[in-house]
Design an enzyme around this catalytic site. Structure first.
Site, PDB file in Angstrom:
ATOM      1  N   GLU A   1      72.377  39.024  19.993  1.00 49.03           N
ATOM      2  CA  GLU A   1      71.206  39.004  19.265  1.00 49.03           C
ATOM      3  C   GLU A   1      71.126  37.612  19.148  1.00 49.03           C
ATOM      4  O   GLU A   1      71.702  37.013  18.195  1.00 49.03           O
ATOM      5  CB  GLU A   1      70.921  39.698  18.357  1.00 49.03           C
ATOM      6  CG  GLU A   1      69.515  39.823  17.671  1.00 49.03           C
ATOM      7  CD  GLU A   1      69.482  40.760  16.326  1.00 49.03           C
ATOM      8  OE1 GLU A   1      68.916  40.152  15.387  1.00 49.03           O
ATOM      9  OE2 GLU A   1      69.958  41.860  16.207  1.00 49.03           O
TER      10      GLU A   1
ATOM     11  N   CYS B   1      65.020  35.341  13.685  1.00 47.56           N
ATOM     12  CA  CYS B   1      64.898  35.099  14.979  1.00 47.56           C
ATOM     13  C   CYS B   1      63.588  35.561  15.956  1.00 47.56           C
ATOM     14  O   CYS B   1      63.367  35.140  17.141  1.00 47.56           O
ATOM     15  CB  CYS B   1      66.119  35.906  15.643  1.00 47.56           C
ATOM     16  SG  CYS B   1      66.056  37.756  15.404  1.00 47.56           S
TER      17      CYS B   1
END
Length: 463
Positions: A237, A271
Site C-alpha cells: 500500500e 496516501c
C-alpha cells in the site's frame, strides 16, 4: 550486554515521548524461528473460538485504555486530537470486525456431478492460514494501520511479526500489549524494532515468511517486492496524487469543505489525500474563493490542542521538502493563493496553489504534505485525461449533481475507487482499498486482507 533503545520524540516540538528496546539480529532470527515452528505444528494452531475471544477482548482493553492510547498516538505521530480520537475508535471497531470474520468468512462448495467424470463426488473448501506474516507499517495512522495488518493475521490464525515505523513504535506496542493481555500467546504476535535495514531484508528474503504486508513509500515497497523470496505473497500500500474533479453543477460549499478536509487532514500525510483539484472554468473563481476561506479557518499548531485542525509533518526534513516543492512550483509559474508559510520547523500552513505546471513536483509526485493544487478545465474528458497522468492510481473524487457526469468520470478515471460528492480520502475499514500501478499491489481493507492471509483448501470426497 547493554540493549540498544530507540528514543521516540514529538514531531511537533522534539520533546521526548518515550523509549522502546531495539531488537537485535539474533532476536529477530529467533522470532522467525518461533513463528515458523508455531505454523508447522498444526496441532497447536489457535482454535477459531479462541481467536474470536482474544480479538473481542483486545478491543475491550483498547477501549478501556483509550485515553492513554490516544495521547501516545498524538505525541509520537502528531495527528491532531480530534482526528486521533476517530482513528482509535476505528481501531477498536476494526478488532471487532476481525473477530466477526472468523465466523462469517468460510469456504465454498465446488459443484460436482455436472460431468460424467465428477459424478459421485462432493467438494468443498475451508480457509487455512497462509503462514507467518511480516507486517511493515507506517507512521501516519499508528494504531489503526497496525490493527489492519495484525488483526486479520490473528483472525486467520497466522503468526505475525510486526515492525512499526521508527517514528511511532509506542502505538504499535499498545496494540500488541492489548492482544497479549487478551490471551494471545506471546509468540503469535512479536514486535520487532530492528536497528538495521539488513534485518528486514533478511526476513523478506526468507521463504518461511509466507505473506508480506507493507504500508509505506513506493520506492521502499517495490524494492522489497523485488527481493521477496519465491512464493511469498504480498500486499503493498503506497500512495498517489489523488485527483478530485468539480463540475460546473457541483455544490461548491460541499466541495470546498470536503477538499479542505481531504487535502489538509493530518497535514496531508495520507496516501489518498486530495492533491490535485480540477475545477470547471465556469465555477473556478467561485470555488477557489470558498476553498481559500475553508483553508483559512483551519488552525495549524499543537496536535494536543483540541482546537487544532492541522498538526506537524513527521520530520523537519519532510517539511523542508514540502516547502521546497511549493517554492519550485511558484518559480515555474504557479500562484500561491493561500497559506504555505513555515510556522515552525515541522509546521506548514495549509497551502493552495493555482495552475502548477505538469512538470512541477506537486503535480507529478505524491506531496504527502498540506498542499492542494488547483487546475481549471473546460472539458470533462480532458480533465480526466490530465488526472490520469503520472502512473499513480488509487482513489479519486468527483463533485457533481449530474448522474451522467458522475458515470462518465467514474468510467474515465484511472482509480480503484471513485467517490461521488466526497473527497478522495474517504474510507471505512471494511471496504476494499487498493493502490494500482505504482500505487500498490493487492487489496487492503480488513476483510480483504484476511482473505489474502488465508488459502482455500479443498477436499474432494468420493462416495
Amino acid at each position: 550486554m547493554n540493549r540498544k533503545t530507540l528514543a521516540v520524540t514529538s514531531p511537533y516540538d522534539g520533546s521526548p515521548v518515550g523509549e522502546i528496546p531495539c531488537t537485535s539480529s539474533d532476536e529477530i532470527r529467533a522470532a522467525l524461528d518461533r513463528a515458523d515452528a508455531l505454523f508447522r505444528n498444526r496441532g497447536a494452531w489457535l482454535p477459531a473460538d479462541e481467536r474470536v475471544a482474544i480479538l473481542r477482548k483486545a478491543a475491550e482493553l483498547l477501549d478501556q485504555r483509550r485515553d492513554d492510547v490516544i495521547a501516545t498516538a498524538i505525541r509520537e505521530g502528531g495527528k491532531p486530537y480530534r482526528d486521533s480520537v476517530v482513528e482509535i475508535d476505528r481501531a477498536i471497531d476494526g478488532l471487532r470486525n476481525c473477530a466477526e470474520l472468523v465466523r462469517s468468512e468460510g469456504g465454498h462448495v465446488v459443484p460436482m456431478g455436472t460431468t460424467p467424470a465428477s459424478r459421485g463426488r462432493v467438494a468443498f473448501t475451508q480457509r487455512e492460514p497462509i503462514g507467518p506474516v511480516l507486517a511493515l507499517s507506517a507512521f501516519n495512522h499508528p494504531v489503526n494501520l497496525i490493527v489492519h495488518q495484525v488483526g486479520p493475521a490473528i483472525a486467520a490464525g497466522c503468526p505475525v511479526l510486526v515492525k512499526p515505523s521508527r517514528d511511532t513504535p509506542l502505538s504499535c506496542r499498545n496494540v500488541v500489549r492489548a492482544l497479549h493481555d487478551a490471551g494471545l500467546p506471546q509468540d503469535w504476535c512479536q514486535l520487532l524494532i530492528p536497528s538495521s535495514h539488513d534485518d528486514i531484508d533478511a526476513l523478506v528474503r526468507d521463504s518461511r515468511i509466507r505473506f508480506l504486508s507493507f504500508i509505506g513509500s513506493a520506492e521502499v515497497g517495490w524494492g522489497l517486492h523485488a527481493r521477496m523470496a519465491p512464493g511469498m505473497r504480498c500486499a503493498l500500500e503506497h500512495g498517489g496524487i489523488a485527483p478530485v474533479l468539480i463540475d460546473r453543477d457541483a455544490d461548491l460549499d460541499l466541495a470546498a469543505g470536503a477538499v479542505a478536509k481531504g487535502g489538509f487532514y493530518h497535514a496531508g500525510q495520507v496516501c489518498v489525500s486530495v492533491q490535485q483539484v480540477f475545477v470547471h472554468e465556469a465555477v473556478g473563481e467561485d470555488f477557489l474563493a470558498r476553498l481559500q476561506a475553508a483553508a483559512a479557518r483551519l488552525k495549524t499548531g499543537d496536535p494536543l490542542d483540541r482546537d487544532t485542525d492541522v498538526g506537524p509533518l513527521i520530520k523537519q526534513a519532510e517539511a523542508d521538502r514540502v516547502a521546497a516543492w511549493i517554492d519550485e512550483a511558484r518559480e515555474q509559474g504557479a500562484r500561491l493563493v493561500q497559506g504555505g508559510r513555515r510556522l515552525a520547523p515541522t509546521l506548514i500552513e495549509p497551502a493552495i496553489l493555482l495552475d502548477a505546471p505538469p512538470q512541477a513536483q506537486v503535480s507529478c509526485r505524491e506531496v504527502f504534505g498540506p498542499v492542494v493544487s488547483v487546475q481549471r478545465y473546460a472539458d470533462l474528458d480532458d480533465a480526466c485525461r490530465r488526472a490520469n497522468v503520472g502512473g499513480f492510481a488509487f482513489q479519486a473524487g468527483v463533485f457533481t449533481n449530474s448522474l451522467d457526469t458522475a458515470t462518465r468520470a467514474y468510467a474515465a478515471l484511472n482509480a480503484s475507487a471513485v467517490m461521488i460528492n466526497d473527497h478522495s480520502a474517504f474510507r471505512v475499514d471494511w471496504m476494499p482499498f487498493a493502490g494500482l500501478n505504482r500505487s500498490g499491489l493487492g487489496v487492503g481493507g480488513i476483510p480483504h486482507t484476511y482473505r489474502e492471509m488465508t488459502i482455500e483448501k479443498m477436499m474432494v470426497l468420493r462416495g
